[in-house]
Design a protein around this motif. Structure first.
Motif, short mmCIF file in Angstrom:
data_model
loop_
_atom_site.label_atom_id
_atom_site.label_comp_id
_atom_site.label_asym_id
_atom_site.label_seq_id
_atom_site.Cartn_x
_atom_site.Cartn_y
_atom_site.Cartn_z
N ASP A 12 0.69 -1.15 0.07
CA ASP A 12 0.06 -0.05 0.03
C ASP A 12 0.96 1.13 -0.18
O ASP A 12 0.72 2.30 -0.83
N GLU A 39 -14.09 -0.35 3.54
CA GLU A 39 -13.86 1.04 4.07
C GLU A 39 -12.86 1.92 3.09
O GLU A 39 -13.08 3.25 3.07
N ASN A 40 -11.98 1.20 2.40
CA ASN A 40 -11.20 2.00 1.55
C ASN A 40 -11.14 2.01 0.14
O ASN A 40 -10.46 2.62 -0.82
N CYS A 41 -12.24 1.03 -0.20
CA CYS A 41 -12.71 0.89 -1.73
C CYS A 41 -13.91 1.19 -1.91
O CYS A 41 -14.72 0.13 -2.03
N ASN A 78 -11.71 -3.52 6.16
CA ASN A 78 -10.80 -2.57 5.93
C ASN A 78 -10.85 -2.40 4.37
O ASN A 78 -10.92 -1.29 3.90
N SER A 80 -4.13 0.93 3.86
CA SER A 80 -3.96 2.16 4.71
C SER A 80 -4.41 3.37 3.54
O SER A 80 -4.57 4.48 4.39
N SER A 81 -4.37 3.28 2.52
CA SER A 81 -4.70 4.29 1.43
C SER A 81 -6.10 4.04 1.07
O SER A 81 -6.83 3.29 1.16
N PHE A 82 -6.69 5.26 0.40
CA PHE A 82 -7.97 5.24 -0.17
C PHE A 82 -8.04 5.16 -1.62
O PHE A 82 -7.19 5.81 -2.17
#
Length: 426
Positions: A123, A176-178, A173, A153-155
């Motif tokens: 990431d 939340e990010n994708c 997780n 940890s990235s969006f």
């Protein structure tokens, strides 16, 4: 390097190099300005690459060096890289430079090394370009011996397809990010969340819906809590493919344990290819389509037609019509399904029902085929082994294979999903 003769017609290149650094990347950028596909293929390191290590103190200087090139792969569509090279050169320099030049790269395949197996390492490496990615594959090298939490940890605001191989994953997780993820593929992964059997997942209003439509789970841990969570979060799910998934099947012990409940799911296609061997072979499998997602397990086995819109139950057995036994999945008729439901209803109430073993069932080849399967006419005997049941709101078509893998071979040939609109099938 100003006198480098450009190979402008070259659009795809695969590097099979044991040693790679900033100067090589600088050269490639000048030599192949029109590359569409950049593949770094690893080979076994030679002694020279082992003796030369990357100097981390020169990181910023090497970024400045690459920023002086006239253009940096402006047409690049897909890149396949590792976290580092064998000599320790980090590919984060490559991705930071792509970001510096405003690259429109949308598709990457990234592999973590043994020294950096966590998803968070990958990431961080590709973080400069996460805003543009639409297709991404992340592969771990090997499972770590010590179980450690790994996450994105990235969006990823535009990511539509994500494939993760050989890594620990956390569905919460990922969701939340994708936020716009449409297709997710897991291969030989271990799931971090929803693996505890001591509790039952209960949907919460704070869990926002997710637009996932296609899900493949291959050689990966699956639990009833996990599929129920997916059903609640991903109510737009249309395609579900499960093959060789890791699941603790318990025949004849706890009927409820062997049920995958997806009460909010309305699938177009369900494909299950799963071979369970030894004492835990599946004898019955089935699909229950429920109009009412809140009915109890006991009501299901009581066979209330108003609550259960459609039942498809299958007995995995032997067919000896041509003398030589062959494995089949025989679909039970309506009355047979009702009988089986009454049987399990009594089991849930604590009553034990045993079928008598007839003498002709002991004849060689009619009861046991050496793998625990019996002839079709003795199907009631197998009820005591339990059933592997999928309970969904609806499914337009389903394909089940719990024995010989014939269905999976057909899928690989494309015979089963020729009409399936799942564009990311591989």
């Amino acid at each position: 390097m100003k006198n480098v003769i450009q190979a402008s017609n070259m659009t795809k290149i695969s590097f099979n190099m044991n040693y790679l650094d900033t100067f090589w990347i600088f050269y490639f950028a000048r030599k192949y300005p029109n590359l569409l596909y950049f593949y770094d293929i690893k080979n076994c390191p030679d002694q020279a690459s082992k003796d030369i290590f990357y100097d981390k103190q020169q990181y910023q200087d090497q970024l400045k060096l690459l920023s002086t090139v006239d253009e940096f792969f402006p047409l690049l569509k897909k890149a396949k890289t590792d976290y580092t090279t064998f000599n320790g050169w980090p590919f984060s320099i490559f991705y930071q430079t792509l970001h510096h030049f405003g690259s429109k790269l949308e598709h990457i395949e990234h592999t973590t090394s043994r020294r950096a197996y966590e998803l968070s390492y990958s990431d961080d490496c590709i973080k400069p370009i996460t805003n543009r990615l639409k297709y991404m594959t992340i592969s771990g090298d090997h499972f770590p011996r010590v179980r450690r939490y790994q996450s994105l940890s990235s969006f990823y605001p535009r990511l539509g397809y994500l494939c993760i191989k050989d890594a620990f994953v956390d569905f919460e997780n990922i969701f939340e990010n994708c936020h716009v993820l449409r297709s997710l593929r897991l291969y030989k992964c271990r799931v971090w969340s929803f693996t505890n059997e001591d509790y039952t997942y209960t949907p919460y209003s704070q869990d926002p819906p997710h637009p996932l439509q296609n899900l493949e789970i291959i050689s990966t841990e699956v639990t009833p809590n996990l599929v129920k969570y997916i059903s609640f979060r991903c109510q737009q799910l249309k395609f579900l493919f499960l093959t060789n998934f890791l699941y603790d099947y318990r025949p004849g012990k706890n009927i409820a344990h062997n049920m995958f409940e997806m009460p909010f799911t309305q699938l177009e296609t369900l494909i299950v290819c799963h071979k369970i061997e030894g004492d835990n072979i599946v004898k019955f499998c089935g699909i229950e389509q429920m109009e009412n997602s809140d009915i109890s397990l006991l009501s299901l086995y009581q066979g209330n037609e108003e609550e259960s819109s459609r039942s498809n139950w299958y007995h995995l057995c032997l067919d000896k019509t041509n003398r030589k036994p062959r494995f089949i999945q025989w679909e039970l008729g309506r009355r047979d399904v009702e009988f089986a439901k009454r049987y399990y209803c009594k089991r849930l109430k604590g009553k034990r029902m045993k079928q008598k073993i007839r003498k002709d069932m002991k004849i060689y080849g009619s009861y046991y085929d050496g793998m625990g399967y019996i002839a079709r006419r003795f199907w009631k005997k197998d009820l005591e082994h339990g059933i592997f049941l999928f309970r969904l709101k609806s499914v337009q078509r389903h394909f089940l294979d719990f024995k010989d893998g014939a269905l999976l071979r057909k899928i690989r040939r494309g015979d089963v999903i020729k009409e399936q609109s799942y564009s990311y099938w591989r």
